[in-house]
Scaffold this motif. Structure first.
Motif, PDB file in Angstrom:
ATOM      1  N   LEU A   4      -6.779  13.438  15.565  1.00 15.55           N
ATOM      2  CA  LEU A   4      -7.288  11.602  15.152  1.00 15.55           C
ATOM      3  C   LEU A   4      -7.969  11.440  13.831  1.00 15.55           C
ATOM      4  CD1 LEU A   4      -5.980   8.654  14.590  1.00 15.55           C
ATOM      5  CD2 LEU A   4      -7.815   8.567  16.781  1.00 15.55           C
ATOM      6  N   VAL A   5      -8.230  11.689  12.573  1.00 16.97           N
ATOM      7  CA  VAL A   5      -8.966  11.164  11.636  1.00 16.97           C
ATOM      8  C   VAL A   5      -8.774   9.967  11.197  1.00 16.97           C
ATOM      9  CG1 VAL A   5      -9.921  12.611   9.413  1.00 16.97           C
ATOM     10  CG2 VAL A   5      -8.366  13.445  10.652  1.00 16.97           C
ATOM     11  N   HIS A   6     -10.079   9.627  11.180  1.00 11.04           N
ATOM     12  CA  HIS A   6     -10.912   8.393  10.952  1.00 11.04           C
ATOM     13  C   HIS A   6     -11.708   7.599   9.587  1.00 11.04           C
ATOM     14  CE1 HIS A   6     -12.067   4.292  11.286  1.00 11.04           C
ATOM     15  NE2 HIS A   6     -13.267   4.807  11.025  1.00 11.04           N
ATOM     16  N   PHE A   7     -11.378   7.446   8.700  1.00 10.65           N
ATOM     17  CA  PHE A   7     -11.805   7.562   6.688  1.00 10.65           C
ATOM     18  C   PHE A   7     -11.985   5.975   7.464  1.00 10.65           C
ATOM     19  CE2 PHE A   7      -8.932  10.462   6.378  1.00 10.65           C
ATOM     20  CZ  PHE A   7      -9.432  11.027   4.775  1.00 10.65           C
ATOM     21  N   SER A   8     -13.795   5.313   7.122  1.00  6.80           N
ATOM     22  CA  SER A   8     -14.076   4.468   7.788  1.00  6.80           C
ATOM     23  C   SER A   8     -13.173   3.513   5.865  1.00  6.80           C
ATOM     24  CB  SER A   8     -16.237   4.496   7.750  1.00  6.80           C
ATOM     25  OG  SER A   8     -16.596   4.969   6.330  1.00  6.80           O
ATOM     26  N   LYS A   9     -14.242   1.972   6.466  1.00  7.20           N
ATOM     27  CA  LYS A   9     -14.546   1.743   5.237  1.00  7.20           C
ATOM     28  C   LYS A   9     -15.116   2.046   4.350  1.00  7.20           C
ATOM     29  CE  LYS A   9     -15.308  -4.069   4.401  1.00  7.20           C
ATOM     30  NZ  LYS A   9     -14.913  -4.275   4.596  1.00  7.20           N
ATOM     31  N   GLY A  10     -15.474   2.200   3.403  1.00  6.87           N
ATOM     32  CA  GLY A  10     -16.198   2.003   2.473  1.00  6.87           C
ATOM     33  C   GLY A  10     -17.171   3.888   2.229  1.00  6.87           C
ATOM     34  N   ASN A  11     -15.503   4.408   3.112  1.00  5.27           N
ATOM     35  CA  ASN A  11     -15.934   5.720   3.057  1.00  5.27           C
ATOM     36  C   ASN A  11     -17.517   6.890   3.222  1.00  5.27           C
ATOM     37  OD1 ASN A  11     -13.067   6.176   2.472  1.00  5.27           O
ATOM     38  ND2 ASN A  11     -13.309   5.708   0.116  1.00  5.27           N
ATOM     39  N   THR A  12     -17.965   5.592   3.942  1.00  4.24           N
ATOM     40  CA  THR A  12     -19.125   6.320   4.104  1.00  4.24           C
ATOM     41  C   THR A  12     -18.764   7.940   5.855  1.00  4.24           C
ATOM     42  OG1 THR A  12     -18.858   5.034   5.880  1.00  4.24           O
ATOM     43  CG2 THR A  12     -20.330   4.008   4.036  1.00  4.24           C
ATOM     44  N   ARG A  13     -17.793   8.535   5.649  1.00  4.68           N
ATOM     45  CA  ARG A  13     -18.247   9.305   6.959  1.00  4.68           C
ATOM     46  C   ARG A  13     -16.768   8.980   7.125  1.00  4.68           C
ATOM     47  NH1 ARG A  13     -19.002   4.056   9.416  1.00  4.68           N
ATOM     48  NH2 ARG A  13     -17.180   3.325  11.337  1.00  4.68           N
ATOM     49  N   ILE A  14     -15.919  10.716   7.863  1.00  2.74           N
ATOM     50  CA  ILE A  14     -14.717  10.857   8.330  1.00  2.74           C
ATOM     51  C   ILE A  14     -14.686  11.407   9.526  1.00  2.74           C
ATOM     52  CG2 ILE A  14     -12.971  12.828   8.424  1.00  2.74           C
ATOM     53  CD1 ILE A  14     -12.961  12.809   5.499  1.00  2.74           C
ATOM     54  N   ASP A  15     -14.588  11.367  10.978  1.00  2.00           N
ATOM     55  CA  ASP A  15     -14.171  11.655  12.093  1.00  2.00           C
ATOM     56  C   ASP A  15     -12.852  11.812  12.153  1.00  2.00           C
ATOM     57  OD1 ASP A  15     -17.587  10.857  12.992  1.00  2.00           O
ATOM     58  OD2 ASP A  15     -16.596   9.064  12.654  1.00  2.00           O
ATOM     59  N   ALA A  16     -12.935  12.622  12.904  1.00  2.00           N
ATOM     60  CA  ALA A  16     -11.982  13.884  13.734  1.00  2.00           C
ATOM     61  C   ALA A  16     -12.263  14.155  14.619  1.00  2.00           C
ATOM     62  CB  ALA A  16     -11.411  15.228  12.948  1.00  2.00           C
ATOM     63  N   VAL A  17     -11.205  13.362  15.794  1.00  2.00           N
ATOM     64  CA  VAL A  17     -11.460  13.907  17.282  1.00  2.00           C
ATOM     65  C   VAL A  17      -9.927  14.645  17.824  1.00  2.00           C
ATOM     66  CG1 VAL A  17     -10.601  12.827  19.382  1.00  2.00           C
ATOM     67  CG2 VAL A  17     -12.350  11.669  17.306  1.00  2.00           C
TER      68      VAL A  17
ATOM     69  N   GLY B  23      -9.603  -1.598   4.975  1.00  2.79           N
ATOM     70  CA  GLY B  23     -10.226  -0.930   3.898  1.00  2.79           C
ATOM     71  C   GLY B  23     -10.530   0.837   4.780  1.00  2.79           C
ATOM     72  N   ALA B  24      -9.797   1.105   6.653  1.00  2.00           N
ATOM     73  CA  ALA B  24     -10.830   1.734   7.174  1.00  2.00           C
ATOM     74  C   ALA B  24      -8.932   2.023   6.878  1.00  2.00           C
ATOM     75  CB  ALA B  24     -11.006   1.894   8.600  1.00  2.00           C
ATOM     76  N   MET B  25      -8.876   3.619   7.786  1.00  2.00           N
ATOM     77  CA  MET B  25      -7.263   4.236   7.113  1.00  2.00           C
ATOM     78  C   MET B  25      -7.505   5.615   8.928  1.00  2.00           C
ATOM     79  SD  MET B  25      -5.529   6.249   4.880  1.00  2.00           S
ATOM     80  CE  MET B  25      -5.264   4.960   3.780  1.00  2.00           C
ATOM     81  N   ASN B  26      -6.360   4.775   9.727  1.00  2.00           N
ATOM     82  CA  ASN B  26      -6.977   6.610  10.436  1.00  2.00           C
ATOM     83  C   ASN B  26      -5.014   7.652  10.475  1.00  2.00           C
ATOM     84  OD1 ASN B  26      -8.433   5.540  12.127  1.00  2.00           O
ATOM     85  ND2 ASN B  26      -7.059   3.982  12.106  1.00  2.00           N
ATOM     86  N   ILE B  27      -5.194   8.528  10.246  1.00  2.00           N
ATOM     87  CA  ILE B  27      -4.433  10.144  10.178  1.00  2.00           C
ATOM     88  C   ILE B  27      -4.448  10.788  11.292  1.00  2.00           C
ATOM     89  CG2 ILE B  27      -3.266  11.563   8.340  1.00  2.00           C
ATOM     90  CD1 ILE B  27      -4.533   9.980   6.018  1.00  2.00           C
ATOM     91  N   LEU B  28      -3.100  10.925  11.326  1.00  2.00           N
ATOM     92  CA  LEU B  28      -3.109  11.914  12.728  1.00  2.00           C
ATOM     93  C   LEU B  28      -2.480  13.232  12.486  1.00  2.00           C
ATOM     94  CD1 LEU B  28      -3.056  12.566  15.586  1.00  2.00           C
ATOM     95  CD2 LEU B  28      -0.542  11.798  15.727  1.00  2.00           C
ATOM     96  N   PHE B  29      -3.279  14.410  12.167  1.00  2.00           N
ATOM     97  CA  PHE B  29      -2.403  16.170  11.914  1.00  2.00           C
ATOM     98  C   PHE B  29      -1.922  16.592  13.177  1.00  2.00           C
ATOM     99  CE2 PHE B  29      -6.265  13.592   8.761  1.00  2.00           C
ATOM    100  CZ  PHE B  29      -5.290  15.041   8.207  1.00  2.00           C
ATOM    101  N   ILE B  30      -1.149  16.657  12.769  1.00  2.00           N
ATOM    102  CA  ILE B  30      -0.107  17.445  14.385  1.00  2.00           C
ATOM    103  C   ILE B  30       0.354  19.165  13.898  1.00  2.00           C
ATOM    104  CG2 ILE B  30       1.739  17.098  15.578  1.00  2.00           C
ATOM    105  CD1 ILE B  30       2.176  13.925  13.840  1.00  2.00           C
ATOM    106  N   GLY B  31      -0.231  19.784  15.148  1.00  2.00           N
ATOM    107  CA  GLY B  31       0.803  21.416  14.779  1.00  2.00           C
ATOM    108  C   GLY B  31       1.463  20.979  15.669  1.00  2.00           C
TER     109      GLY B  31
END
Length: 460
Positions: free
Chosen positions: A99-112, A66-74
């Motif tokens: 590095l953008v993390h979508f939590s399980k259940g979509n309770t938060r997004i953390d972008a490092v 249910g969690a997901m990690n996406i890399l946004f690149i420039g």
């Protein structure tokens, strides 16, 4: 009420499009994809999207379901349709990685945000259409992009030990076009900012920016701090927060002309991995992003320090590993802002009593508590053995709060017993249940990092 035990007296195919930096904004702007009506417009937008290989991950696939990690690149490539941003050279490096993390259940997004000047050991990367990348020790992480986006994905996986599921790229022209399609964004600057190299000249205070000025603000290095990559990351957070707010606003969603221009600019400018290279797949991301409140979308600058022997470059610190470990396990990131006054919770002193009859157990507990800044006033043996761990407290609010925090930090699930007389502070009675379970923090000590949420005031 029972008395406490008294102690004894002894003690993934087309060639990828060249791209821009810091694209964490896409987490918010994907919300607009939900408004697509299908038909010819759907086909047009779907045809705009370019894709590139994701490649094989080098991290074990143990991301919680249910969690997901996406890399946004420039990219700093100037190989664009316009020469406005400089002459192209045929090569590219990433100006920033997020590095953008979508939590399980979509309770938060953390972008490092990972500084482009981070030095690390980069893994080798096979040719995915942009040329192979040899990798090696002591290299800057931005160099991986010259081998294509899959090489940047592998580089960030090696740095963070976080498995990356997808990537998104965005180019200079597309960024400016999307901001213009939104009708511009609002920002607030504490001081005037001038950087001729970035074509930036903005006054202090609240102001409305078009795409060109928004891009210049995000790109500037010389108008902030010491001119380093680190100095500009805070302003990138401001720009991204402003775009998320604008993209979610009602006047954009209900304006068909503005919405069409925005979606056309978005789909014409991004390059993604093949698994999300369609409007229907991006709509799935839009639904996730839409369900997260702005206050729970947080941008975090990766904790870093000067690289050994090279003060102009940085390396990640142990605090960065703490953040990445939380993301890998889909846990709330234990971070506090370095830009704000942190509220210090009142705590009471803790006395540790060994009721498990196991030598060294209290000493182990003392070390574990000290790691989380608890004040331990003493170690003693309990007069009576106990099968379970319990916590005795005096009648003060501080003692009760400390006891609850102990349960939370260490997963004790211990009964909390108030003892108004005969003791001071908190007594942690370690029972036999701790012999096998051990005493290890389940919630790490919060680390300090530069952070911002999408809901923060622009002039905060």
């Amino acid at each position: 009420m029972s008395s406490p035990e008294l102690p004894t007296t002894h003690k993934r195919r087309r060639k990828p499009r060249r791209v821009w930096r810091g694209i964490g904004i896409s987490a918010g702007i994907f919300v607009l994809v939900l408004a697509i009506a299908g038909g010819a417009i759907y086909a047009k937008f779907n045809g705009n999207i370019e894709d590139a290989p994701l490649g094989e991950s080098i991290v074990e696939d143990d991301t919680p379901k249910g969690a997901m990690n996406i890399l946004f690149i420039g990219s700093d490539s100037r190989d664009l349709k316009t020469s406005e941003y400089g002459k192209g050279t045929g090569s590219q490096r990433s100006d920033a990685l997020m590095l953008v993390h979508f939590s399980k259940g979509n309770t938060r997004i953390d972008a490092v945000q990972i500084p482009r000047d981070t030095k690390t050991e980069l893994p080798a990367c096979e040719d995915t259409g942009s040329g192979a990348f040899a990798g090696g020790p002591g290299l800057m992480i931005n160099s991986a992009l010259d081998g294509g986006p899959a090489c940047s994905v592998r580089a960030v996986e090696a740095l963070s030990n976080v498995r990356i599921d997808h990537f998104v790229q965005l180019d200079f022209e597309g960024f400016a076009s999307m901001v213009n399609a939104l009708g511009g964004i609002d920002v607030c600057l504490n001081e005037a900012m001038v950087d001729p190299l970035a074509k930036l000249d903005l006054p202090a205070g609240k102001q409305h920016l078009n795409g060109k000025n928004s891009l210049a603000l995000a790109r500037t290095r010389h108008a902030v701090g010491d001119g380093s990559d680190i100095g500009r990351l805070g302003h990138q957070q401001v720009v991204m927060s402003s775009i998320i707010s604008r993209a979610r606003s009602t006047d954009v969603l209900v304006r068909p002309d503005r919405l069409f221009k925005f979606l056309n600019a978005l789909t014409s400018s991004i390059t993604v991995d093949e698994e999300i290279s369609s409007i229907s797949k991006l709509t799935g991301l839009a639904k996730r992003a839409k369900s997260v409140d702005d206050k729970n979308i947080r941008f975090i600058t990766m904790p870093n320090g000067a690289a050994p022997g090279d003060p102009n470059r940085v390396v990640k610190t142990p605090d960065a590993d703490t953040i990445f470990a939380a993301i890998a396990k889909d846990k709330k990131v234990p971070v506090k802002s370095s830009d704000a006054t942190t509220k210090v919770e009142p705590t009471a002193p803790v006395k540790i009593l060994n009721a498990a009859r196991t030598p060294g157990l209290a000493t182990t507990a003392q070390a574990a508590l000290a790691e989380l800044d608890y004040t331990v006033t003493g170690l003693e043996d309990s007069q009576k053995p106990s099968a379970t761990t319990r916590i005795f407290v005096d009648s003060t609010p501080e003692a009760l709060a400390t006891a609850k925090k102990l349960n939370k930090n260490f997963g004790f699930k211990a009964e909390i017993i108030e003892q108004p007389t005969g003791m001071t502070g908190v007594w942690l009675i370690l029972g036999a249940d701790r012999i096998e379970a051990g005493i290890t923090a389940v919630t790490p000590k919060p680390v300090t990092a530069t952070t911002r949420t999408a809901s923060d005031s622009l002039c905060a």
